[in-house]
Structure formats: structure tokens, C-alpha cells
Design a protein around this motif. Structure first.
Motif, PDB file in Angstrom:
ATOM      1  N   TRP A 297      -7.565 -11.746   0.454  1.00 36.78           N
ATOM      2  CA  TRP A 297      -7.998 -10.722  -0.506  1.00 36.78           C
ATOM      3  C   TRP A 297      -8.687  -9.548   0.172  1.00 36.78           C
ATOM      4  O   TRP A 297      -8.454  -8.392  -0.176  1.00 36.78           O
ATOM      5  CB  TRP A 297      -8.906 -11.331  -1.589  1.00 36.78           C
ATOM      6  CG  TRP A 297      -8.093 -12.035  -2.616  1.00 36.78           C
ATOM      7  CD1 TRP A 297      -8.032 -13.386  -2.832  1.00 36.78           C
ATOM      8  CD2 TRP A 297      -7.161 -11.454  -3.543  1.00 36.78           C
ATOM      9  NE1 TRP A 297      -7.130 -13.673  -3.829  1.00 36.78           N
ATOM     10  CE2 TRP A 297      -6.588 -12.504  -4.289  1.00 36.78           C
ATOM     11  CE3 TRP A 297      -6.768 -10.134  -3.809  1.00 36.78           C
ATOM     12  CZ2 TRP A 297      -5.631 -12.285  -5.290  1.00 36.78           C
ATOM     13  CZ3 TRP A 297      -5.818  -9.902  -4.810  1.00 36.78           C
ATOM     14  CH2 TRP A 297      -5.267 -10.974  -5.533  1.00 36.78           C
ATOM     15  N   LEU A 298      -9.515  -9.864   1.164  1.00 35.18           N
ATOM     16  CA  LEU A 298     -10.170  -8.772   1.905  1.00 35.18           C
ATOM     17  C   LEU A 298      -9.122  -7.881   2.563  1.00 35.18           C
ATOM     18  O   LEU A 298      -9.246  -6.654   2.570  1.00 35.18           O
ATOM     19  CB  LEU A 298     -11.077  -9.362   2.985  1.00 35.18           C
ATOM     20  CG  LEU A 298     -12.564  -9.312   2.712  1.00 35.18           C
ATOM     21  CD1 LEU A 298     -13.315 -10.093   3.778  1.00 35.18           C
ATOM     22  CD2 LEU A 298     -13.051  -7.857   2.691  1.00 35.18           C
TER      23      LEU A 298
ATOM     24  N   PHE B  25      -6.233  -2.823   3.028  1.00 37.13           N
ATOM     25  CA  PHE B  25      -4.953  -2.098   3.108  1.00 37.13           C
ATOM     26  C   PHE B  25      -4.929  -0.987   2.072  1.00 37.13           C
ATOM     27  O   PHE B  25      -4.573   0.160   2.378  1.00 37.13           O
ATOM     28  CB  PHE B  25      -3.771  -3.045   2.856  1.00 37.13           C
ATOM     29  CG  PHE B  25      -3.133  -3.564   4.115  1.00 37.13           C
ATOM     30  CD1 PHE B  25      -2.636  -2.683   5.071  1.00 37.13           C
ATOM     31  CD2 PHE B  25      -3.026  -4.925   4.353  1.00 37.13           C
ATOM     32  CE1 PHE B  25      -2.049  -3.154   6.235  1.00 37.13           C
ATOM     33  CE2 PHE B  25      -2.442  -5.417   5.521  1.00 37.13           C
ATOM     34  CZ  PHE B  25      -1.951  -4.526   6.461  1.00 37.13           C
ATOM     35  N   ALA B  26      -5.332  -1.321   0.836  1.00 34.96           N
ATOM     36  CA  ALA B  26      -5.328  -0.327  -0.238  1.00 34.96           C
ATOM     37  C   ALA B  26      -6.270   0.833   0.100  1.00 34.96           C
ATOM     38  O   ALA B  26      -5.902   2.006  -0.034  1.00 34.96           O
ATOM     39  CB  ALA B  26      -5.728  -0.986  -1.550  1.00 34.96           C
ATOM     40  N   THR B  27      -7.481   0.501   0.591  1.00 33.72           N
ATOM     41  CA  THR B  27      -8.455   1.545   0.933  1.00 33.72           C
ATOM     42  C   THR B  27      -7.947   2.408   2.085  1.00 33.72           C
ATOM     43  O   THR B  27      -7.980   3.638   2.028  1.00 33.72           O
ATOM     44  CB  THR B  27      -9.800   0.898   1.356  1.00 33.72           C
ATOM     45  OG1 THR B  27     -10.095  -0.160   0.460  1.00 33.72           O
ATOM     46  CG2 THR B  27     -10.917   1.909   1.376  1.00 33.72           C
TER      47      THR B  27
ATOM     48  N   ILE C 219      -9.351   1.179   9.360  1.00 30.17           N
ATOM     49  CA  ILE C 219      -9.359   0.291   8.183  1.00 30.17           C
ATOM     50  C   ILE C 219      -8.041  -0.487   8.086  1.00 30.17           C
ATOM     51  O   ILE C 219      -8.046  -1.692   7.838  1.00 30.17           O
ATOM     52  CB  ILE C 219      -9.653   1.094   6.896  1.00 30.17           C
ATOM     53  CG1 ILE C 219     -11.072   1.657   6.950  1.00 30.17           C
ATOM     54  CG2 ILE C 219      -9.494   0.206   5.661  1.00 30.17           C
ATOM     55  CD1 ILE C 219     -11.409   2.647   5.850  1.00 30.17           C
ATOM     56  N   THR C 220      -6.897   0.200   8.305  1.00 27.25           N
ATOM     57  CA  THR C 220      -5.632  -0.553   8.238  1.00 27.25           C
ATOM     58  C   THR C 220      -5.529  -1.539   9.399  1.00 27.25           C
ATOM     59  O   THR C 220      -4.944  -2.609   9.251  1.00 27.25           O
ATOM     60  CB  THR C 220      -4.391   0.372   8.218  1.00 27.25           C
ATOM     61  OG1 THR C 220      -4.485   1.305   9.280  1.00 27.25           O
ATOM     62  CG2 THR C 220      -4.259   1.092   6.902  1.00 27.25           C
ATOM     63  N   LEU C 221      -6.134  -1.193  10.553  1.00 31.34           N
ATOM     64  CA  LEU C 221      -6.150  -2.150  11.673  1.00 31.34           C
ATOM     65  C   LEU C 221      -6.933  -3.409  11.298  1.00 31.34           C
ATOM     66  O   LEU C 221      -6.472  -4.532  11.532  1.00 31.34           O
ATOM     67  CB  LEU C 221      -6.760  -1.497  12.927  1.00 31.34           C
ATOM     68  CG  LEU C 221      -6.950  -2.415  14.136  1.00 31.34           C
ATOM     69  CD1 LEU C 221      -5.620  -2.981  14.623  1.00 31.34           C
ATOM     70  CD2 LEU C 221      -7.638  -1.685  15.283  1.00 31.34           C
TER      71      LEU C 221
ATOM     72  N   LEU D 174      -7.156  -9.173   9.364  1.00 28.27           N
ATOM     73  CA  LEU D 174      -7.453 -10.157   8.328  1.00 28.27           C
ATOM     74  C   LEU D 174      -6.171 -10.811   7.814  1.00 28.27           C
ATOM     75  O   LEU D 174      -6.137 -12.011   7.562  1.00 28.27           O
ATOM     76  CB  LEU D 174      -8.230  -9.496   7.183  1.00 28.27           C
ATOM     77  CG  LEU D 174      -9.608  -8.957   7.585  1.00 28.27           C
ATOM     78  CD1 LEU D 174     -10.202  -8.113   6.475  1.00 28.27           C
ATOM     79  CD2 LEU D 174     -10.552 -10.101   7.930  1.00 28.27           C
ATOM     80  N   TYR D 175      -5.102 -10.011   7.692  1.00 31.29           N
ATOM     81  CA  TYR D 175      -3.820 -10.562   7.277  1.00 31.29           C
ATOM     82  C   TYR D 175      -3.353 -11.609   8.292  1.00 31.29           C
ATOM     83  O   TYR D 175      -2.938 -12.713   7.922  1.00 31.29           O
ATOM     84  CB  TYR D 175      -2.768  -9.454   7.154  1.00 31.29           C
ATOM     85  CG  TYR D 175      -1.379  -9.989   6.944  1.00 31.29           C
ATOM     86  CD1 TYR D 175      -0.959 -10.384   5.680  1.00 31.29           C
ATOM     87  CD2 TYR D 175      -0.492 -10.149   8.011  1.00 31.29           C
ATOM     88  CE1 TYR D 175       0.302 -10.916   5.487  1.00 31.29           C
ATOM     89  CE2 TYR D 175       0.765 -10.684   7.841  1.00 31.29           C
ATOM     90  CZ  TYR D 175       1.157 -11.065   6.574  1.00 31.29           C
ATOM     91  OH  TYR D 175       2.408 -11.609   6.384  1.00 31.29           O
TER      92      TYR D 175
END
Lengths: 245, 55
Positions: A27-28, A33-35, A206-208, A213-214
Motif C-alpha cells: 500500500w505504501l 507511485f501515485a504521489t 519518490i517513484t524510486l 517498496l514494491y
């Protein structure tokens, strides 16, 4: 307070811990990813040279970094399994390989889609691209070698050697843009700082983090099945509620 | 800025969305495969246990 870290190196305890952690990381990751992509597409300005095409960076760079780091982590776990004969380390190495390979593929794919409009070619045999392609093949080699040996402990040892030897390739990828005259550009983010616009930097970091986390979530989810498969003759697996039902 | 313009990405839409689309597809497939693998593994464990109980 002292924490007994060795407790979690036992597959039986790690199985439960991993199960509890997966949804949190997942979820994090989705939220980040969205942010990150929101900032990347709606806040970060258009690039002066590459116009909107540069926005591929928010997936290309994180995926490339992940493909390299995951390889080193995989080789590290494989080496631990080889030296200390710990079962869980080898299982973690096996669980990391498919995700690493997919990130390497995403790196090459998004690179091709970025190379075409900027360089006029989907692919060039440049040192950076070629060494990243070798990384993808090293992941395939690790997975194939492990799958080709019936005895899982022997498979662990053989593929660990391949993983360790192959890790030489990772610094080659990283330094390729310095050592050789490549079409691929040099590092934008250096240890000494960066020339990027602050919103672009934020979106990329942030995407990194989201990719990290993914990778953790999917690896933990995958290792749970590997643990069950390889520990199937033990009592604790027989006593699990999901097995008993 | 309207949505049509946004998706066009000043002519780079194919490259930008082709990158993100395939990455998203890969993540979705990987998650589906890991879930499927868990279901299959649990099924096999139950089958093995039942086979042993019958002996």
C-alpha cells in the motif's frame, strides 16, 4: 532491548513475519507511485531540450537503479547461503531474481522508447545499454540454472556462484558512461549533487522509493510460496491454518 | 491544459505512455503470477497431505 535477529532467519518465523509486512509495503508503494507520478506529470515543468519525452525518466531511472541493486542483494543473499548454508538466504535469492529481471526489462524497454525520439534509434550497442542487457541475461541465467538442478540445495550453490561472478557486471553498468564514450548520457544525479529541477528530483526519488517498496512487497510474497514448497515436509507447515483447511 | 493535450505529450504520447503502460502491465502480471503461485502451492500441499493420510 535486544532483538534476536537470528529468530527471523528461521523460515518458520520469517514466513509469518513476511505475511504481515506484505500489505504495508504494497500500500505504501501504491501511495508513493501515485504521489511521485502526480508530481512528475503535473508539477514538474516541461524540459527545455527534450520537451515532454523526458517524463519517461520517472520510471526509467528507478527501474534501472532497482535492476542493479536487486542483483547485488540477490548475489549477497546467495553468497550468505553458500557460506553459512542458511536455507532462507538462498530462498530470498531465488525470490529476488524474477523481480530483478523484470526491472531490467522495464529499464531496457523504457530506454528504447526514450532512445527512439531522442537518438533516432530504439537500440544501439553502446556500453551502458549492452551491459544492462547482459544484466538481464544474468538474471535469466540464474533462474534457468536454479530450475535445471533437481536437488534444491545443489541448485542454490550452483546458482550462487553464477550470481557472485555476475555481480562484476553491476559496477561496469554504473561506470560505463564514464569509462567509455557512450551515446547514453552521464549520471544526472551524482554524489556531488544534481542539476535537475527540484520537482523533477522529488518525483524521481519518490517513484524510486515506490519501486523499492514494491520490490520488497513482491519478494516477500513470493518467498512465502518458496518457503512452503521447500519446507513442506516439516511439522510447522502442516500445522499452518491455510494448509490444514 | 486539457486532457487531450495532456495525453498527446506534445507528440511524445506514444513513447511516454508506451513506457508507463508496459511497466504497469508488468507489475500487474507479476502480482497475478505471485498470487497464482501461492494458490497452487497451497493446493499441492493439501493434496500431498491427503495422499499421505490415505496410505
Amino acid at each position: 532491548m535486544t532483538i534476536n535477529w537470528f529468530k527471523y532467519s528461521a523460515p518458520s518465523t520469517f514466513y509469518g513475519l513476511a505475511g504481515k509486512l506484505v500489505p504495508w509495503f504494497a500500500w505504501l508503494s501504491a501511495i508513493l507511485f501515485a504521489t511521485g507520478l502526480y508530481i512528475g506529470f503535473f508539477v514538474a515543468p516541461t524540459d527545455a531540450v527534450q520537451s515532454e519525452a523526458y517524463r519517461i525518466i520517472f520510471i526509467h531511472v528507478p527501474a534501472s537503479i532497482m535492476s542493479m541493486f536487486l542483483y547485488l542483494i540477490m548475489a549477497g543473499y546467495a553468497a550468505l547461503g553458500l557460506v553459512f548454508n542458511t536455507r532462507l538466504s538462498s530462498m530470498m535469492a531465488s525470490a529476488l531474481a524474477p523481480t530483478g529481471a523484470l526491472f531490467a526489462f522495464i529499464s531496457l524497454w523504457t530506454g528504447a522508447l526514450w532512445g527512439k525520439p531522442m537518438w533516432g534509434a530504439w537500440w544501439v550497442w553502446d556500453a551502458r545499454l549492452t551491459s544492462e542487457l547482459i544484466l538481464l541475461f544474468l538474471y535469466f541465467g540464474f533462474i534457468a540454472l536454479h530450475a535445471s538442478i533437481d536437488d534444491p540445495r545443489r541448485a542454490d550453490r550452483a546458482s550462487a556462484l553464477l550470481a557472485i561472478l555476475g555481480s562484476v557486471n553491476v559496477p561496469i553498468i554504473y561506470f560505463s558512461v564514464k569509462w567509455w564514450n557512450t551515446l547514453h548520457q552521464g549520471s544526472t544525479v551524482k554524489f556531488t549533487g544534481t542539476s535537475m529541477h527540484v520537482a523533477m528530483q522529488q518525483a524521481m526519488f519518490i517513484t524510486l522509493t515506490a519501486c523499492w517498496l514494491y520490490a520488497i512487497a513482491i519478494t516477500l510474497a513470493r518467498v512465502r510460496s518458496i518457503i512452503l514448497e521447500r519446507e513442506r515436509n516439516t511439522q510447522w507447515v502442516d500445522e499452518l491454518p491455510e494448509v490444514r483447511s | 491544459m486539457n486532457w487531450g493535450e495532456f495525453f498527446a505529450m506534445k507528440g511524445y504520447g506514444f513513447y511516454v505512455w508506451g513506457s508507463y503502460g508496459v511497466a504497469l502491465l508488468i507489475f500487474i502480471i507479476e502480482i497475478a503470477l505471485v498470487r497464482h503461485k501461492r494458490i497452487i502451492t497451497l493446493q499441492q500441499l493439501r493434496l500431498l497431505r491427503d495422499a499421505e493420510n490415505e496410505e
